[in-house]
Motif scaffolding. Sequence first.
Motif, PDB file in Angstrom:
ATOM      1  N   LEU A 311      45.245  40.120  45.827  1.00 53.23           N
ATOM      2  CA  LEU A 311      44.561  40.163  44.539  1.00 53.23           C
ATOM      3  C   LEU A 311      45.038  41.345  43.713  1.00 53.23           C
ATOM      4  O   LEU A 311      45.200  41.234  42.484  1.00 53.23           O
ATOM      5  CB  LEU A 311      43.043  40.232  44.750  1.00 53.23           C
ATOM      6  N   GLN A 312      45.322  42.473  44.356  1.00 53.00           N
ATOM      7  CA  GLN A 312      45.811  43.636  43.613  1.00 53.00           C
ATOM      8  C   GLN A 312      47.169  43.340  42.982  1.00 53.00           C
ATOM      9  O   GLN A 312      47.454  43.782  41.861  1.00 53.00           O
ATOM     10  CB  GLN A 312      45.912  44.852  44.532  1.00 53.00           C
ATOM     11  N   LYS A 313      48.020  42.589  43.690  1.00 51.14           N
ATOM     12  CA  LYS A 313      49.309  42.197  43.114  1.00 51.14           C
ATOM     13  C   LYS A 313      49.115  41.375  41.847  1.00 51.14           C
ATOM     14  O   LYS A 313      49.840  41.552  40.856  1.00 51.14           O
ATOM     15  CB  LYS A 313      50.124  41.399  44.136  1.00 51.14           C
ATOM     16  N   ARG A 337      39.936  42.720  37.719  1.00 54.18           N
ATOM     17  CA  ARG A 337      39.090  43.664  38.455  1.00 54.18           C
ATOM     18  C   ARG A 337      38.711  43.098  39.814  1.00 54.18           C
ATOM     19  O   ARG A 337      38.567  41.892  39.980  1.00 54.18           O
ATOM     20  CB  ARG A 337      37.816  43.953  37.655  1.00 54.18           C
ATOM     21  N   MET A 338      38.544  44.014  40.773  1.00 48.27           N
ATOM     22  CA  MET A 338      37.961  43.623  42.062  1.00 48.27           C
ATOM     23  C   MET A 338      37.196  44.807  42.638  1.00 48.27           C
ATOM     24  O   MET A 338      37.459  45.969  42.297  1.00 48.27           O
ATOM     25  CB  MET A 338      39.040  43.171  43.041  1.00 48.27           C
ATOM     26  N   GLU A 350      37.029  39.519  39.027  1.00 46.99           N
ATOM     27  CA  GLU A 350      36.869  39.074  37.638  1.00 46.99           C
ATOM     28  C   GLU A 350      38.213  38.640  37.082  1.00 46.99           C
ATOM     29  O   GLU A 350      39.262  39.188  37.450  1.00 46.99           O
ATOM     30  CB  GLU A 350      36.349  40.211  36.741  1.00 46.99           C
ATOM     31  N   THR A 351      38.161  37.672  36.169  1.00 47.68           N
ATOM     32  CA  THR A 351      39.327  37.341  35.345  1.00 47.68           C
ATOM     33  C   THR A 351      38.969  37.637  33.893  1.00 47.68           C
ATOM     34  O   THR A 351      37.804  37.864  33.559  1.00 47.68           O
ATOM     35  CB  THR A 351      39.716  35.853  35.457  1.00 47.68           C
ATOM     36  N   LEU A 377      33.791  35.361  36.849  1.00 49.74           N
ATOM     37  CA  LEU A 377      33.475  36.436  37.789  1.00 49.74           C
ATOM     38  C   LEU A 377      32.610  35.885  38.907  1.00 49.74           C
ATOM     39  O   LEU A 377      31.875  34.907  38.727  1.00 49.74           O
ATOM     40  CB  LEU A 377      32.772  37.601  37.085  1.00 49.74           C
ATOM     41  N   SER A 378      32.695  36.522  40.053  1.00 46.25           N
ATOM     42  CA  SER A 378      31.849  36.103  41.165  1.00 46.25           C
ATOM     43  C   SER A 378      31.915  37.113  42.306  1.00 46.25           C
ATOM     44  O   SER A 378      32.984  37.644  42.603  1.00 46.25           O
ATOM     45  CB  SER A 378      32.279  34.731  41.694  1.00 46.25           C
TER      46      SER A 378
END
Length: 550
Positions: A311-313, A337-338, A350-351, A377-378
């Motif tokens: 996800l960070q990538k 974001r995470m 989040e997107t 988001l979730s």
Amino acid sequence: MPTDLISNPLIDRLPPHLKQFIKPQNYDLYTAQDQAVWRHVMRKNVDYLARVAHGSYLDGLRKTGISVDEIPSMYGMNRILKEIGWAAVAVDGFIPPAAFMEFQAYKILVIAADIRKLENIEYTPAPDIIHEAAGHAPIIASPDYAEYLRRFGEVGSKAISSAHDHEMYEAVRKLSILKELRSNTGNTSLQEKIEAAEADVERLQNKKVEPSEMALIRNLHWWTVEYGLVGSLEQPKLYGAGLLSSIGESKSCLEDTVEKRPYTIEAAYQDFDITSKQPHLYVTPDFAHLSEVLEEFANTMAIRKGGHRGLQKLINSKSLGTIELSTGLQISGIFTRMLTNEDNEVVYFETTGKSALAYREKELIGHGTETHKRKFLSPIGKLKGINLAIEDMGPRDLQAYNFYDNERIEFTYESGVRVEGLNITGMRNVNGKLMLIQFTDCTVTYKDEVMFSPQDGILHLAVGKEIVSAYAGPADFNSFDLIFHESDTKTVKPQLTKRELAVNELYQKVRDYRENDKINKPHLLSLQEIVRKQYPDQWLLLDEIEELLS
């Protein structure tokens, strides 16, 4: 010669976002000099490559419909390629790496329709039809190699890029176009532009950035598909298109001065310089080994590892990507974001902007970008004090924990994210597990932060214990308007000068003599004298005349 693209089922089923790159070949624009350049390179190469190229090369020329004497048409290539399950399309120079690889996944050869100029006959920095058609096409006659190429496209098109990758792509594209223009102008301003473009490429190459997945897999592509050797370290054979299409490097690459290395996954971490000959090359024992290394590399990618690193990538890429949760729910968008827990497990994401939800690469009905216009988001993970994850709860478990439709519910995740709202309904996957729950009049909080409030509308809660996969692009390409950024740098097709038109007329006369098998020796001697006096730089034209005279 026909210029229409013959119908091929592989081309017909291409998605629109790939079809946008296909350009007409415009076969009539090839000059007699262009045809002479093709013929010269092919005649020199085929004789030599018959001895040093992989065994499938000569057979591949025949199977792909590539003639030594004239530039191939897409029409003819597709008619013959269809028999071995592939197709070919013409494009305008370099296209984005992800698109190039996705074409391969569909078993489509991408061929730059332009041809190198006489001045760049031994090596061209820009992709051209000699490199693409005579280099890439023949080796796909080998089934093991063809499967490697297809699989590479599948894996490579999911590799996550970075902003630096895009800069590098634009800089290399610009430099290659400027260098191919050199023969048409020769003016000082062009030379200054070339030097500036070279400096820009060098600056980007020297920039200290962590290589993205796309940068690493592009290295693998370079050291195999473009510049690969096969066989033993002592007596390797050529199969890379860059070697097969270069008169000079196809010979120099086998010299002892070029280091031969065994091909391993380490090649992914070896950068290359597109503007010069390679000081070292990698040798694979056979084509099956290529696929083994590719799968070894794929095991390091976010598409297989998922988690917070994956996800960070995607967050770092600032581009459209997809994560898949353990329930199979796929969320596509631009991730921003995470939150993670002490074990580095993602507990919230989040997107921003348009997002879409899918399952097994098909958009969920009612969950396209019209529904999720602004963001998605979730929280994810396990609930506090409950050993059973939501996705593993059966109907009785859900009742026991008050997950009733049309009932208000409040629950807290182990991460501390709290959800409170009216449960409307849920959506299950093919195994009957919940993968999405909808709430209205809902509030989501974490510590002192309100992440979602009733004013934001309906909360679509993604159900999943963890992120199992992350990759570039959408789960369902139909969910988004996938118009790639069109490069500001266009390939240039200059108008021929009077001198160039006159030279091409001479090339055409010689070509007509050869094709009609009517050798007029006095006339050829006269032409030879004209070329020597008026166009002494046209060594290729003199070669063609000499060939007919002898």
